[in-house]
Design an enzyme around this catalytic site. Structure first.
Site, mmCIF file in Angstrom:
data_model
loop_
_atom_site.group_PDB
_atom_site.id
_atom_site.type_symbol
_atom_site.label_atom_id
_atom_site.label_comp_id
_atom_site.label_asym_id
_atom_site.label_seq_id
_atom_site.Cartn_x
_atom_site.Cartn_y
_atom_site.Cartn_z
ATOM 1 N N LYS A 124 0.822 -1.218 0.000
ATOM 2 C CA LYS A 124 0.000 0.000 0.000
ATOM 3 C C LYS A 124 0.851 1.261 0.000
ATOM 4 O O LYS A 124 1.922 1.283 0.621
ATOM 5 C CB LYS A 124 -0.915 0.018 1.231
ATOM 6 C CG LYS A 124 -2.030 -0.974 1.144
ATOM 7 C CD LYS A 124 -3.105 -0.700 2.170
ATOM 8 C CE LYS A 124 -4.276 -1.653 1.997
ATOM 9 N NZ LYS A 124 -5.300 -1.462 3.011
ATOM 10 N N SER A 180 -11.347 3.200 3.033
ATOM 11 C CA SER A 180 -10.440 4.356 3.074
ATOM 12 C C SER A 180 -10.096 4.784 1.653
ATOM 13 O O SER A 180 -9.973 5.975 1.383
ATOM 14 C CB SER A 180 -9.158 4.007 3.834
ATOM 15 O OG SER A 180 -9.455 3.697 5.168
ATOM 16 N N ARG A 207 -16.408 -6.938 4.911
ATOM 17 C CA ARG A 207 -17.464 -6.213 4.202
ATOM 18 C C ARG A 207 -18.104 -7.029 3.094
ATOM 19 O O ARG A 207 -19.228 -6.781 2.702
ATOM 20 C CB ARG A 207 -16.884 -4.935 3.561
ATOM 21 C CG ARG A 207 -16.535 -3.862 4.553
ATOM 22 C CD ARG A 207 -15.597 -2.853 3.945
ATOM 23 N NE ARG A 207 -14.285 -3.447 3.713
ATOM 24 C CZ ARG A 207 -13.228 -2.769 3.304
ATOM 25 N NH1 ARG A 207 -13.323 -1.488 3.041
ATOM 26 N NH2 ARG A 207 -12.071 -3.387 3.135
#
Ligand code: ADP
Length: 160
Positions: free
Chosen positions: A41, A128, A90
Site C-alpha cells: 500500500k 479508506s 465487508r
C-alpha cells in the site's frame, strides 16, 4: 482478561472502522487499535498522522488504546499478550483475503484467534480508498468519516 488487537492501515479511519472498534470494545476487556505497515500500500497520511486521528476518534472509549506496530500483526498480538485479532469483513472479497491471512496466522500461532466482525450494512461499501478518491476531487466525505478527518483530507489535497 480478554485483550484484542485490531490491526490495519487506517489511512484514514472511517466510520466503518470506528463501528468495528466500538463493537469490539463491547465484546472484549481491552482493544488495541494498531497501525501496521502493508508493503503493498501507498499511504496518504504518515503513521504519526494516522495515529493522531485514531486517538482522536477513539477518545472516550475507555478500554481502547492506539499504537503503531512493526512487522507482522500476529507478532504484535503475541508480544502484547493479546489472544484475539479482530478483522472487519465487508464482502466475499474481503472474506477470501482475510481467510488466507487468518489461516497463515494459524500456522504461526494457533493460540491467537482471528475474530471476524461483519460490517454494518450501511458501511459495507465504505473504504479508506474510496474516501480518498472522493476527497481528492474536492467532494466532502463528512458522511463517511469524522468531521475533523474530512478537514484533514481537505488540507492534504489542497497541499498536493
Ligand atoms: P488493511 O486492509 O490494510 O488491513 P484497513 O484499514 O483498510 O487496513 O482495514 C482494517 C480492517 O478493517 C480490515 O479488516 C478491513 O476489512 C476492515 N474494514 C475496513 N473498512 C471497513 C468498513 N467500512 N466496515 C467494516 N470493516 C472495515
Amino acid at each position: 482478561m480478554k485483550r484484542a488487537i485490531y490491526p490495519g492501515s487506517f489511512d484514514p479511519i472511517t466510520k466503518g472502522h470506528l463501528d468495528i472498534i466500538k463493537r469490539s470494545a463491547a465484546l472484549f476487556d481491552e482493544v488495541i487499535v494498531v497501525i501496521m505497515h502493508n508493503p503493498d500500500k501507498k499511504y496518504l497520511f504518515s503513521k504519526e498522522e494516522r495515529l493522531a486521528m485514531l486517538v482522536k476518534s477513539c477518545n472516550g472509549l475507555d478500554n481502547v488504546s492506539c499504537d503503531i506496530g512493526v512487522g507482522l500483526s500476529i507478532h504484535y498480538a503475541r508480544n502484547h499478550q493479546a489472544k484475539i485479532m479482530i478483522r472487519g469483513v465487508r464482502s466475499i472479497q474481503d472474506y477470501a483475503f482475510e481467510l488466507q491471512t487468518a489461516s497463515a496466522n494459524m500456522w504461526i500461532d494457533d493460540t491467537i484467534e482471528t475474530c471476524f466482525l461483519l460490517a454494518k450494512p450501511e458501511y459495507s461499501f465504505l473504504s479508506s480508498s474510496s474516501v480518498k478518491e472522493i476527497a481528492s476531487y474536492g467532494e466532502s466525505v463528512v458522511t463517511m468519516v469524522d468531521d475533523y478527518v474530512n478537514e484533514e483530507l481537505v488540507k492534504k489535497y489542497q497541499n498536493k
